[in-house]
Design a protein around this motif. Structure first.
Motif, short mmCIF file in Angstrom:
data_model
loop_
_atom_site.label_atom_id
_atom_site.label_comp_id
_atom_site.label_asym_id
_atom_site.label_seq_id
_atom_site.Cartn_x
_atom_site.Cartn_y
_atom_site.Cartn_z
N CYS A 168 0.75 -0.94 0.17
CA CYS A 168 -0.46 -0.07 0.00
C CYS A 168 0.83 1.25 0.00
O CYS A 168 1.14 1.55 0.77
CB CYS A 168 -0.83 -0.01 1.56
N SER A 191 1.11 4.22 -0.07
CA SER A 191 0.81 5.81 0.29
C SER A 191 0.16 5.80 1.29
O SER A 191 -0.54 4.87 1.93
CB SER A 191 -0.21 6.25 -0.98
N THR A 214 3.73 11.01 -5.33
CA THR A 214 2.98 9.71 -5.67
C THR A 214 1.48 9.92 -4.92
O THR A 214 0.41 8.99 -5.70
CB THR A 214 3.90 8.64 -4.01
N GLY A 215 0.80 10.39 -4.43
CA GLY A 215 -0.62 10.89 -4.78
C GLY A 215 -0.91 11.41 -5.48
O GLY A 215 -1.88 11.72 -5.60
N ASP A 217 -2.26 4.49 -11.15
CA ASP A 217 -1.76 2.77 -11.23
C ASP A 217 -2.51 2.30 -9.61
O ASP A 217 -2.96 2.98 -9.07
CB ASP A 217 -0.55 3.46 -10.06
N ARG A 240 -2.84 0.24 -8.01
CA ARG A 240 -2.12 -0.29 -6.44
C ARG A 240 -2.06 1.04 -5.59
O ARG A 240 -2.95 0.94 -4.40
CB ARG A 240 -0.58 -0.81 -6.45
N LEU A 241 -1.68 2.24 -6.64
CA LEU A 241 -2.67 3.20 -5.29
C LEU A 241 -3.45 3.29 -5.61
O LEU A 241 -3.97 4.23 -4.06
CB LEU A 241 -1.53 4.83 -6.36
N ARG A 262 -5.40 3.82 -1.50
CA ARG A 262 -6.43 4.89 -1.24
C ARG A 262 -7.47 4.66 -0.19
O ARG A 262 -7.84 4.34 0.79
CB ARG A 262 -6.87 5.46 -1.70
#
Length: 253
Positions: A167, A169, A201-202, A207, A209-210, A214
């Motif tokens: 995870c 972020s 990244t945010g 992506d 995965r991102l 969240r």
């Protein structure tokens, strides 16, 4: 004069040589936390700086590096920093002044500029207290922590979240929410702390995965009400997350 704040910079061995520190100031010390230390090329790069300490870590994951900063810092105030920042020492010391006048505040968030010019996001023009619904866009590099209250409340970064984990972020949002949950105060102040690269990244919604991260962050923060807040978040960001399978993945991650 002894330092009043530690700027804790998390990095990886191959990135060590790219760290750019401001000129020495007696109020500020630097703690560089190096994961993959065997890959550092010029280990003695800061040997002439009495304000810099370098700590090698055998761990992997950004949150574990942040927790090492909480452990190794020699000052009560800690700025959570990245290795690609251009630090604004005047702004950092203004933030320290705010904390010295508000000793009931355990954490503050400030502002970042971006390299292309202007502020990272549209910030408020005045200070305000943080809560779980208004601190979701905070970046780690905008945070200054008061180490004492966090240690007393056993608050650390959740090392299941952040770069280097499944995870990648949300660790900064979780930390701020844990601070608030413990009954401690956190506040935003309109002071620029550093300049940050434009990309982060945010801001990446492509992506998978991102996006899943969240969703898991929301569940971690809101517990049993997590699904409700996931639905509300999905409604707000449906164009970015996407419909159909993407929306389903977000709700079931």
């Amino acid at each position: 004069m002894s330092p009043i704040i530690t700027v804790a910079i998390s990095t990886l061995g191959p990135r060590f040589d790219s760290i750019d520190l401001p000129a020495q100031r007696q109020e500020i010390s630097y703690l560089i936390l190096v994961q993959k230390p065997d890959e550092v090329e010029h280990r003695g790069r800061f040997s002439n700086r009495s304000d810099v300490r370098v700590v090698d870590l055998d761990s992997i994951g950004l949150s574990r590096s942040r927790n090492a900063a909480l452990e190794h810092s020699q000052t009560d105030l800690i700025m959570v920093a990245d290795d690609d920042l251009k630090l604004d020492c005047d702004g950092i010391l203004q933030a320290c002044d705010f904390l010295s006048c508000n000793d009931d505040v355990a954490a503050i968030t400030g502002m970042l500029k971006v390299e292309s010019g202007g502020l990272r996001i549209q910030y408020a023009s005045s200070s305000y207290e943080l809560n779980r619904t208004n601190c979701g866009r905070v970046m780690s590099a905008e945070i200054i922590l008061r180490r004492g209250p966090l240690k007393q409340s056993n608050i650390v970064f959740d090392d299941r979240f952040g770069l280097g984990t499944e995870c990648p972020s949300g660790e900064e949002y979780i930390l701020l929410c844990d601070i608030l949950k413990a009954g401690l105060k956190a506040a935003f102040i309109p002071i620029v702390l550093a300049v940050h690269p434009d990309e982060s990244t945010g801001t990446n919604w492509d992506d998978v995965r991102l996006v899943k991260a969240r969703a898991k962050v929301i569940s971690r923060v809101f517990g049993r009400m997590g699904l409700v807040y996931r639905i509300l978040y999905l409604i707000k960001h449906i164009r970015r997350i996407g419909y159909g399978k993407n929306a389903f993945r977000f709700l079931t991650a």
